[in-house]
Design a protein around this motif. Structure first.
Motif, mmCIF file in Angstrom:
data_model
loop_
_atom_site.group_PDB
_atom_site.id
_atom_site.type_symbol
_atom_site.label_atom_id
_atom_site.label_comp_id
_atom_site.label_asym_id
_atom_site.label_seq_id
_atom_site.Cartn_x
_atom_site.Cartn_y
_atom_site.Cartn_z
ATOM 1 N N VAL A 1 48.536 47.753 38.270
ATOM 2 C CA VAL A 1 49.041 46.780 37.608
ATOM 3 C C VAL A 1 50.222 45.735 38.724
ATOM 4 O O VAL A 1 49.528 44.513 39.483
ATOM 5 N N GLY B 1 48.876 42.931 41.346
ATOM 6 C CA GLY B 1 49.288 41.797 41.312
ATOM 7 C C GLY B 1 50.347 41.511 42.832
ATOM 8 O O GLY B 1 49.548 40.548 43.699
ATOM 9 N N VAL C 1 49.495 38.508 45.071
ATOM 10 C CA VAL C 1 49.693 37.249 45.779
ATOM 11 C C VAL C 1 50.058 37.473 47.738
ATOM 12 O O VAL C 1 49.511 36.333 47.898
ATOM 13 N N SER D 1 40.008 38.275 42.287
ATOM 14 C CA SER D 1 40.369 37.704 40.859
ATOM 15 C C SER D 1 39.086 38.872 40.326
ATOM 16 O O SER D 1 40.250 39.674 39.343
ATOM 17 N N VAL E 1 40.498 42.503 41.241
ATOM 18 C CA VAL E 1 41.465 42.572 40.215
ATOM 19 C C VAL E 1 41.529 43.219 38.772
ATOM 20 O O VAL E 1 41.633 44.304 39.042
#
Length: 142
Positions: A76, A80, A84, A135, A138
């Motif tokens: 995670v 992340g 970013v 997205s 991920v």
């Protein structure tokens, strides 16, 4: 056969290579099946499920839960970081360099244990391979 034991125990199977192999095989098979039952886009990344299951198999349930949690948190965190940096307007080489800097610093968190390397791996995977739909990538990775 002393070479088959990874931990000392009075139980002849606990810690044996065969015991761990059976647990890993079952975990990978179940993870593969469950991963393929998930709807898209998460189900599109079902191939990560058996890999994650095998990485988290230990002789004890507590060890497996601890390692699974550490790997999940590291994934995670890394995803992340990759997400970013994916949206930052920087050249690829600079993004990679800054991403690795941040991911290596975050991977230094002691609570991640042996799962710490997954921060960097997930960050790089997300940054490099998540080009089409970050997205979706991920969510599938995690």
């Amino acid at each position: 056969m002393a070479f088959t034991r990874s931990t000392a125990s009075t139980d002849p199977l606990l810690g044996s290579r065969l015991h761990i192999a059976v647990k890993a095989a079952i975990a990978a098979a179940v993870a593969w099946q469950l991963g393929n039952l998930l709807p898209a886009p998460i189900g599109d990344y079902a191939y990560y499920a058996p890999m994650g299951a095998v990485l988290a198999v230990h002789p004890s349930v507590a060890g497996s839960v601890r390692e699974s949690t550490q790997i999940f948190v590291a994934l995670v965190m890394g995803a992340g970081v990759g997400a970013v940096f994916h949206v930052l307007p920087v050249p690829g080489w600079a993004g990679i360099g800054m991403l690795v800097l941040v991911a290596v610093v975050l991977a230094g968190w002691d609570r991640l244990g042996d799962g710490r390397s997954w921060v960097i791996t997930a960050a790089l995977f997300t940054y490099i391979l998540g080009n089409i739909d970050t997205s979706d990538f991920v969510s599938g990775l995690v």
